[in-house]
Design an enzyme around this catalytic site. Sequence first.
Site, PDB file in Angstrom:
ATOM      1  N   SER A  95      85.321  60.233  -0.300  1.00 14.76           N
ATOM      2  CA  SER A  95      84.733  59.512  -1.423  1.00 14.76           C
ATOM      3  C   SER A  95      85.751  59.189  -2.509  1.00 14.76           C
ATOM      4  CB  SER A  95      83.581  60.318  -2.020  1.00 14.76           C
ATOM      5  OG  SER A  95      82.606  60.601  -1.056  1.00 14.76           O
TER       6      SER A  95
ATOM      7  N   HIS B  24      85.054  61.926  -7.460  1.00 10.54           N
ATOM      8  CA  HIS B  24      84.886  60.486  -7.652  1.00 10.54           C
ATOM      9  C   HIS B  24      85.696  59.991  -8.849  1.00 10.54           C
ATOM     10  CE1 HIS B  24      80.722  60.839  -5.496  1.00 10.54           C
ATOM     11  NE2 HIS B  24      81.738  61.062  -4.692  1.00 10.54           N
TER      12      HIS B  24
END
Length: 358
Positions: free
Chosen positions: A151, A203
Amino acid sequence: MQRGLQFGLLLLAVQLFQQGLGNIPAVTLAVLGFNVYLFMFPAAPLMKACVSLHYVYSLKEWRRLFLSPLHHVDDWHLYYNMASFLWKGTRLERRLGGAWFLYLLSVLSLLTGLVYLLLQAWLTKLIQEPNPLWDLIDASAHSSECAVGFSGVLFALKVINNHYNPGGVTYLLGTIRVSNRFASWVELVLIYVIAPRTSLIGHLSGILVGLLYTLGPLRIIMETCAESVSSDMNDPRPSTYFNFSGYSGTRRERPQHAEDRTAEDRTAEDRTAEDRTAEDRTAEDQTDLDRMTEEEQIELAIRNSLNDRGPTRRRRTAQPPSGFHPTEEEENLEELRRRRLRRLEEEFYNQRRRRQFM
């Protein structure tokens, strides 16, 4: 531990065949396949592949920086990441090229892990002071979490892709219309609100690394490293030199015989190109002459003769050196040439006049 075929893998396979394997660039397809392979045949258990400040920095398990982006918790985690990578990777690889895209993925995978550790260390220090905000985002849990997954790299790729498409818009959740400039930040918040168990720091580290590439010095550093490696591969044997100030270094020198051969090759290539060009021009001129009438050919011959005075004329019209005088033989040849030209011109005009009265 070997994993069986799961529903997320089936959906990913369906999406791949819908897009067509031939329409997916090579590096994107290879990286996607490698992630699937490591999901089915993990290189290490998740608790030995995840990245955190405690394991990497305190216990010196630096290999986790390389393992964590390539491992996923379950099949849905893999599916969502690889479906997103399929779209982003295809666009960026076609724009940047396969070699640079693979280089970029390698750098992003490593840097997102390093930035993740820095953010986790910074957050660990911040939560030592009481603050309602830390309780709101559950900062203590994020400061000790151990994360895996692609991610972070995907968020970095999203920032880079949006940088190359500044005027576009992104529809988050299919309905929320957001400018590409802010899409990564809005998606960061939405994902955390919808799925609080996701790694907010992971993230965020991807977004920061993407900004380092688009707005910071990362791209320049990568280009400099690539150029230095390329130059070293072209000339792997540097020679030592010493300059006048006493500092030593290395300098790559081309052998003299190599320069001579290169010059000879260039000269031969130039001659060959000139010969081919001259032959082409001669063939074209011959074709044009075949299409002309006899009268047009005579007129062309006169015009060319007037324009090309020959070597004798060029020698006379050129600036002569001091004390130079043409010989009597050269003057006689030039005079003879002029008489022939005048006679040819008279015959041409007389022939043209007779044809007009006929």
